[in-house]
Scaffold this motif. Structure first.
Motif, mmCIF file in Angstrom:
data_model
loop_
_atom_site.group_PDB
_atom_site.id
_atom_site.type_symbol
_atom_site.label_atom_id
_atom_site.label_comp_id
_atom_site.label_asym_id
_atom_site.label_seq_id
_atom_site.Cartn_x
_atom_site.Cartn_y
_atom_site.Cartn_z
ATOM 1 N N SER A 125 14.383 -1.031 -4.957
ATOM 2 C CA SER A 125 13.294 -0.298 -4.291
ATOM 3 C C SER A 125 11.987 -0.499 -5.040
ATOM 4 N N ILE A 126 10.882 -0.406 -4.278
ATOM 5 C CA ILE A 126 9.537 -0.527 -4.846
ATOM 6 C C ILE A 126 8.647 0.532 -4.211
ATOM 7 N N SER A 127 7.934 1.282 -5.054
ATOM 8 C CA SER A 127 6.880 2.173 -4.566
ATOM 9 C C SER A 127 5.608 1.822 -5.339
ATOM 10 N N GLU A 128 4.541 2.554 -5.110
ATOM 11 C CA GLU A 128 3.286 2.250 -5.790
ATOM 12 C C GLU A 128 3.390 2.402 -7.300
ATOM 13 N N THR A 129 4.284 3.311 -7.767
ATOM 14 C CA THR A 129 4.366 3.607 -9.197
ATOM 15 C C THR A 129 5.726 3.315 -9.822
ATOM 16 N N THR A 130 6.723 2.871 -9.038
ATOM 17 C CA THR A 130 8.072 2.671 -9.569
ATOM 18 C C THR A 130 8.740 1.451 -8.933
ATOM 19 N N THR B 148 6.783 -6.402 -2.402
ATOM 20 C CA THR B 148 7.997 -6.291 -1.593
ATOM 21 C C THR B 148 9.140 -6.953 -2.352
ATOM 22 N N THR C 98 14.820 1.400 -14.296
ATOM 23 C CA THR C 98 13.613 1.932 -13.655
ATOM 24 C C THR C 98 12.381 1.499 -14.439
ATOM 25 N N ASN D 11 8.417 2.082 -14.634
ATOM 26 C CA ASN D 11 7.328 2.954 -14.196
ATOM 27 C C ASN D 11 5.987 2.299 -14.484
ATOM 28 N N GLY E 197 -1.806 5.347 -2.652
ATOM 29 C CA GLY E 197 -1.379 4.795 -1.374
ATOM 30 C C GLY E 197 -2.419 3.960 -0.665
ATOM 31 N N HIS F 7 1.803 1.559 -12.446
ATOM 32 C CA HIS F 7 0.776 1.882 -11.467
ATOM 33 C C HIS F 7 0.382 0.628 -10.700
#
Length: 198
Positions: free
Chosen positions: A179-184, A162, A152, A154, A109, A156
């Motif tokens: 959707s986007i996160s730090e790892t996915t 965005t 999906t 996966n 994060g 890092h």
């Protein structure tokens, strides 16, 4: 002291000097007591070279490998400090350490550009970097539904990604990011693709 460093005799002294071999270790100002026939005759202090960080490599599993010198072999006595450009710091987690390299996990994060300082016992390394982490895709063959649907991805270090600034295509067909996160990253692909390519 008991359990402390030992400098093993290498050859007999000549009355003026003696030579011994100190095993691996780390830290500064270790007091070495000298005994002759079990009688203390003096002492001196010895310090190991401080750790030095050189180059950085990203591993496929998301860890970071740092190459350097005198990095020791004691994970429990190791601290990796991540230093951001504004001076804020956070600690990474050292997983493995040897004299010439170490592997650590980057703090989750946080920003993707930083310098690193390694501390081993009471000694700190130079400040290495700054280094910028590149995104890593871990699943090289994501499952794609034949009738379209969610894919999906996966990996890092999808920092600061965005929906507006990121594009994913399968073949030449856009995969609409949901959707986007730090790892996915999840995206939706349309049905009836005739072929798939990177």
């Amino acid at each position: 002291g008991s359990g402390g460093l030992v400098c093993n005799p290498l050859k007999d002294g000549d009355g003026l000097l003696f030579t011994c071999v100190l095993g691996p270790g780390f830290g500064s100002s270790h007091t070495m007591n000298v005994y002759y026939n079990l009688i203390p005759i003096g002492s001196f202090t010895v310090s190991y070279n401080p750790p030095y960080l050189g180059t950085s490599e990203q591993e496929k599993d998301g860890t970071i490998k740092m190459n350097g010198k005198d990095l020791g072999e004691s994970v429990k006595d190791s601290i990796m400090t991540v230093v951001y450009s504004d001076g804020n710091t956070v600690n990474g987690t050292v997983i493995k350490s040897s004299h010439t390299s170490l592997i650590f996990r980057y703090p989750i994060g946080n920003r993707n550009t930083a310098s690193y300082i390694f501390q081993l016992g009471d000694q700190k390394s130079n400040k290495a970097g700054p280094f910028t982490l590149k995104p890593i895709i871990e699943n090289t063959d994501p499952a794609v539904p034949c009738g379209g649907g969610v894919v999906t991805i996966n990996g890092h270090y999808f920092f600061n990604y965005t929906k507006d600034t990121t594009t994913i295509t399968i073949g030449k067909v856009p995969c609409n990011i949901s959707s986007i996160s730090e790892t996915t990253i999840e995206c939706v692909i349309v049905p009836n693709l005739r072929s798939l390519s990177p």
